[in-house]
Write a protein that holds these residues in place. Structure first.
Motif, mmCIF file in Angstrom:
data_model
loop_
_atom_site.group_PDB
_atom_site.id
_atom_site.type_symbol
_atom_site.label_atom_id
_atom_site.label_comp_id
_atom_site.label_asym_id
_atom_site.label_seq_id
_atom_site.Cartn_x
_atom_site.Cartn_y
_atom_site.Cartn_z
ATOM 1 N N HIS A 179 52.966 -51.932 8.098
ATOM 2 C CA HIS A 179 52.711 -51.944 9.546
ATOM 3 C C HIS A 179 51.939 -50.666 9.860
ATOM 4 O O HIS A 179 52.478 -49.726 10.437
ATOM 5 C CB HIS A 179 54.016 -52.038 10.329
ATOM 6 C CG HIS A 179 54.735 -53.320 10.062
ATOM 7 N ND1 HIS A 179 54.332 -54.527 10.587
ATOM 8 C CD2 HIS A 179 55.784 -53.604 9.260
ATOM 9 C CE1 HIS A 179 55.119 -55.488 10.152
ATOM 10 N NE2 HIS A 179 56.009 -54.952 9.330
ATOM 11 N N GLN A 212 48.817 -48.347 11.506
ATOM 12 C CA GLN A 212 48.226 -48.231 12.837
ATOM 13 C C GLN A 212 46.705 -48.304 12.814
ATOM 14 O O GLN A 212 46.114 -48.983 13.620
ATOM 15 C CB GLN A 212 48.672 -46.917 13.498
ATOM 16 C CG GLN A 212 50.161 -46.828 13.715
ATOM 17 C CD GLN A 212 50.676 -47.955 14.587
ATOM 18 O OE1 GLN A 212 50.110 -48.231 15.639
ATOM 19 N NE2 GLN A 212 51.733 -48.610 14.156
ATOM 20 N N ARG A 213 46.087 -47.572 11.901
ATOM 21 C CA ARG A 213 44.628 -47.505 11.844
ATOM 22 C C ARG A 213 44.196 -47.525 10.386
ATOM 23 O O ARG A 213 44.574 -46.640 9.630
ATOM 24 C CB ARG A 213 44.129 -46.209 12.500
ATOM 25 C CG ARG A 213 44.506 -46.081 13.960
ATOM 26 C CD ARG A 213 44.000 -44.787 14.559
ATOM 27 N NE ARG A 213 42.541 -44.745 14.440
ATOM 28 C CZ ARG A 213 41.844 -43.622 14.347
ATOM 29 N NH1 ARG A 213 42.444 -42.455 14.353
ATOM 30 N NH2 ARG A 213 40.531 -43.660 14.249
ATOM 31 N N SER A 269 41.331 -42.421 9.699
ATOM 32 C CA SER A 269 42.033 -43.671 9.391
ATOM 33 C C SER A 269 42.420 -43.704 7.921
ATOM 34 O O SER A 269 41.954 -42.895 7.129
ATOM 35 C CB SER A 269 41.116 -44.863 9.710
ATOM 36 O OG SER A 269 40.773 -44.878 11.071
ATOM 37 N N GLY A 295 46.520 -52.795 10.991
ATOM 38 C CA GLY A 295 45.834 -52.106 12.078
ATOM 39 C C GLY A 295 44.356 -51.941 11.748
ATOM 40 O O GLY A 295 43.756 -50.906 12.028
#
Length: 151
Positions: free
Chosen positions: A11, A13-14, A45, A112
């Motif tokens: 999971h 984010q970026r 990222s 993400g």
């Protein structure tokens, strides 16, 4: 570097992502990966590689396909290229029958994904429907950029 064995484990984010079997991690693979890591890290990222096991030809062609590297060897080869996360996704009939839009939505959800880098001849999804044009259109809908790396 973080190894994962399913998209569902993650999971993020970026991330910037590239997808492929990456068997042997040859010079063409390395070109895409260098572009991925440089861009991702400059943008703050994570650089992510998604690879498959077994080789899709084994599942799609119902034949034995000899790979140069096993998943753990592939992870080791990729780890020296400044990758942050390597996902070794099981390739089975379920993955093979997933529509491109559904597969990419899962990438966006679990990784993400901000940018997807692909080779010039890349396609994913059932029937290889997710070619560059389709992936670009999906990117506009889902909010990621597509970069096609030439040969």
């Amino acid at each position: 570097m973080i190894p994962a064995y399913s998209l569902q484990e993650l999971h993020l984010q970026r991330s910037w992502l590239t997808i492929g079997v990456f068997d042997g991690v040859h010079r063409g693979h390395q070109q895409i990966i260098r572009r991925l890591t440089a861009g991702a890290h400059a943008a703050g990222s994570q650089a992510v590689v998604l690879t498959f096991w077994p080789h899709p030809a084994t599942v799609l062609g119902n034949r034995d396909f000899k790979c140069l590297t096993l998943p753990e060897e592939r992870i080791r080869l990729l780890s020296v290229l400044d990758i942050d996360v390597v996902v070794v996704q099981t390739f089975d009939a379920s993955v093979a029958s997933t529509a491109a839009a559904d597969f990419v939505a899962g990438l966006k959800e679990h990784l993400g994904m901000e940018r997807l880098l692909i080779g010039y001849d890349f396609a994913l999804g059932k029937g290889r429907e997710g070619d560059a044009a389709r992936l670009r259109a999906l990117g506009e809908q889902l909010g990621y950029a597509l970069e096609v790396v030439p040969a």
